[in-house]
Design an enzyme around this catalytic site. Structure first.
Site, PDB file in Angstrom:
ATOM      1  N   ARG A  37       0.830  -1.216   0.000  1.00 15.87           N
ATOM      2  CA  ARG A  37       0.000   0.000   0.000  1.00 15.87           C
ATOM      3  C   ARG A  37       0.865   1.266   0.000  1.00 15.87           C
ATOM      4  O   ARG A  37       0.458   2.298  -0.526  1.00 15.87           O
ATOM      5  CB  ARG A  37      -0.949   0.008   1.201  1.00 15.87           C
ATOM      6  CG  ARG A  37      -2.127  -0.936   1.005  1.00 15.87           C
ATOM      7  CD  ARG A  37      -3.137  -0.795   2.103  1.00 15.87           C
ATOM      8  NE  ARG A  37      -4.292  -1.647   1.849  1.00 15.87           N
ATOM      9  CZ  ARG A  37      -5.298  -1.802   2.678  1.00 15.87           C
ATOM     10  NH1 ARG A  37      -5.312  -1.169   3.829  1.00 15.87           N
ATOM     11  NH2 ARG A  37      -6.311  -2.588   2.367  1.00 15.87           N
ATOM     12  N   LYS A 215     -16.635 -13.755   4.183  1.00 17.58           N
ATOM     13  CA  LYS A 215     -17.667 -12.818   4.655  1.00 17.58           C
ATOM     14  C   LYS A 215     -18.779 -12.668   3.632  1.00 17.58           C
ATOM     15  O   LYS A 215     -18.713 -11.851   2.722  1.00 17.58           O
ATOM     16  CB  LYS A 215     -17.034 -11.452   4.936  1.00 17.58           C
ATOM     17  CG  LYS A 215     -16.154 -11.434   6.151  1.00 17.58           C
ATOM     18  CD  LYS A 215     -15.608 -10.021   6.340  1.00 17.58           C
ATOM     19  CE  LYS A 215     -14.240 -10.059   6.970  1.00 17.58           C
ATOM     20  NZ  LYS A 215     -13.368  -9.001   6.535  1.00 17.58           N
ATOM     21  N   GLY A 368      -7.163  -8.714   0.886  1.00 18.50           N
ATOM     22  CA  GLY A 368      -5.948  -9.070   1.619  1.00 18.50           C
ATOM     23  C   GLY A 368      -5.435 -10.476   1.312  1.00 18.50           C
ATOM     24  O   GLY A 368      -4.263 -10.673   0.972  1.00 18.50           O
ATOM     25  N   GLY A 391     -12.458  -4.334   1.360  1.00 22.57           N
ATOM     26  CA  GLY A 391     -13.872  -3.962   1.442  1.00 22.57           C
ATOM     27  C   GLY A 391     -14.257  -2.942   0.384  1.00 22.57           C
ATOM     28  O   GLY A 391     -15.336  -3.023  -0.221  1.00 22.57           O
TER      29      GLY A 391
HETATM   30  C1  3PG Z   1      -8.739  -1.937   4.924  1.00 24.04           C
HETATM   31  O1  3PG Z   1      -7.699  -2.460   5.325  1.00 24.04           O
HETATM   32  O2  3PG Z   1      -9.633  -2.600   4.361  1.00 24.04           O
HETATM   33  C2  3PG Z   1      -8.878  -0.466   5.008  1.00 24.04           C
HETATM   34  O3  3PG Z   1      -7.738   0.102   5.544  1.00 24.04           O
HETATM   35  C3  3PG Z   1     -10.096  -0.059   5.760  1.00 24.04           C
HETATM   36  O4  3PG Z   1      -9.981  -0.408   7.119  1.00 24.04           O
HETATM   37  P1  3PG Z   1     -11.293  -0.495   8.023  1.00 24.04           P
HETATM   38  O5  3PG Z   1     -12.077  -1.677   7.529  1.00 24.04           O
HETATM   39  O6  3PG Z   1     -10.800  -0.643   9.427  1.00 24.04           O
HETATM   40  O7  3PG Z   1     -12.086   0.784   7.812  1.00 24.04           O
END
Ligand code: 3PG
Length: 410
Positions: A37, A215, A368, A391
């Site tokens: 990132r 999920k 991820g 997400g």
């Molecule tokens: C992630 O890793 O998906 C983003 O940094 C968002 O993090 P969060 O789900 O804690 O808002």
């Protein structure tokens, strides 16, 4: 979607540019374990530095409740400094990443904290960087209070959102500041939106989606939105377990999302959804395992046994679809890939997707676990678009307009 972008800004020299990145990266014993990132936002950071802007970086790390030293931004800033040192190797003017050191924010109002940062910013020279502490140390960041956003906005002349991965969060440093400052999409954000929009709006056929992971609440909207657009959807992971359970099979202790059984069953009836024909069933520690065909006799009666991967016949079947794809999107592991022998399905999919991408198909991956498994096979550079969003990518593919992007529209 027409966006205001960083490249449209004229004369950045001397401007205080507040850049919201997403440097929410894994850290162990004070060291960043995975820095993709940071590398992804490097183009925006160096662009601004080369244009002699004053760069004020803002990010979150984790989900702290108040101040948590373990979630400090320090190791991330150190890693960014190392990356910049390499980037500007031999250049005597390598920009130094200064972390704002006033960590004693526990007894400071955010307004006072920002006031102090302001004093530091005013001493900054053009082409320098400052990095704020974890913005989620302030509860107001999440609540997106006007006061907080206004104070944060006071640090800059303009705002750039570069963290696609956080664009789905309606929070102070993502959407709030955009109310108070001229706001633009950074180079990374622009690139990700462009790539994902291409997939949603003009996918070349055959368009093959590979969807795994657990999920279900985040996967169902993706299935719903992509099913009419794609030619085939290959499923794995928790989606398969939930589907089999919904069909009435005994699945032992497999991970099942009971709340979504009906919906999974409904979507999986589509001929476009290609389901596994065999799975790997075993114990969690992987000491006992075997391949089980999925037919009318499929049954796992022992609750200690679970489905942990797609089987070899399924890998071969999925390969036939991936090998003919012109557009490929992959999100979510096929099983418990972190643990042998359950890594075979996911790592095979990773190799197949990467081999087909860049050239034969436009390949997009995100999430991820997906990125981690692609890294494990060492083929990340073979993918056309590696989305930094987990997400956020799923919400985008679900057809939602992410709040962080909405505020940047012309
Ligand atoms: C992630 O890793 O998906 C983003 O940094 C968002 O993090 P969060 O789900 O804690 O808002």
């Amino acid at each position: 979607m027409s966006l205001k972008t960083l490249r449209q800004i004229r004369n950045l020299a001397g401007k205080r540019v507040l850049v919201r990145v997403d440097f929410n990266v894994p850290v162990k014993k004070g060291k960043v374990l995975e820095d993709s990132r940071l590398l992804a936002s490097l183009s925006t950071i160096t662009y601004l530095l080369e244009k002699k802007a004053k760069v004020i970086l803002v990010t979150h790390r984790g989900r702290p409740e108040g101040i948590d030293k373990n979630l400090s931004i320090k190791p991330v800033a150190q890693r960014l400094q190392e990356i910049l040192n390499l980037k500007f190797l031999g250049n005597t003017n390598t920009p130094q990443v200064e972390i704002f050191k006033q960590f004693s924010i526990s007894n400071l109002e955010f307004s006072k904290y920002f006031e102090k940062i302001n004093q530091t910013i005013h001493k900054m020279k053009n082409g320098q960087i400052i990095m704020l502490e974890n913005i989620r140390f302030f509860a107001d960041e999440k609540k997106d209070t006007n006061d907080f956003s206004k104070n944060l906005a006071g640090l800059g002349d303009m705002f750039v959102l570069d963290g696609f991965a956080v664009a789905h969060r309606d929070s102070g440093s993502v959407t709030g500041v955009a109310t108070y400052l001229p706001s633009y999409a950074g180079l990374l954000l622009e690139k990700e939106i462009k790539g994902l929009t291409k997939v949603l709006q003009k996918p070349k056929s055959p368009f093959v989606v590979v969807l795994g992971g657990a999920k279900m609440e985040t996967k169902i909207p993706v299935i719903k939105n992509l099913l009419p657009k794609c030619d085939y959807m290959l499923i794995g992971g928790g989606i398969v377990n939930t589907y089999l359970k919904a069909k009435g099979y005994k699945v032992g202790g497999s991970l099942v999302d009971k709340d979504f059984q009906k919906e999974v069953l409904k979507y999986c009836r589509s001929k476009k959804v290609i389901k596994p024909i065999d799975v790997v069933v075993g114990t969690f520690d992987g000491k006992k395992y075997g391949v089980v065909d999925i037919n009318s006799k499929f049954k796992i009666s022992n609750s200690k046994l679970m489905i942990f991967d797609i089987g070899p016949k399924t890998i071969k079947l999925y390969a036939t679809y991936i090998k003919q794809a012109q557009t490929l999107v992959w999100n979510g592991a096929m099983g418990l890939f972190e643990q042998k022998p359950y890594d075979v399905g996911t790592l095979s999919i990773a190799r197949l997707v990467a081999s087909r991408s860049k050239g034969q198909a436009y390949g997009v991956i995100g999430g991820g676990e997906t990125l981690q498994s692609m890294d494990m096979v060492g083929m990340t550079q073979d993918i056309d678009l590696v989305s930094t969003g987990g997400g956020a990518m799923l919400e985008f593919l679900s057809g939602k307009v992410l709040p962080g992007i909405k505020v940047l529209q012309k």
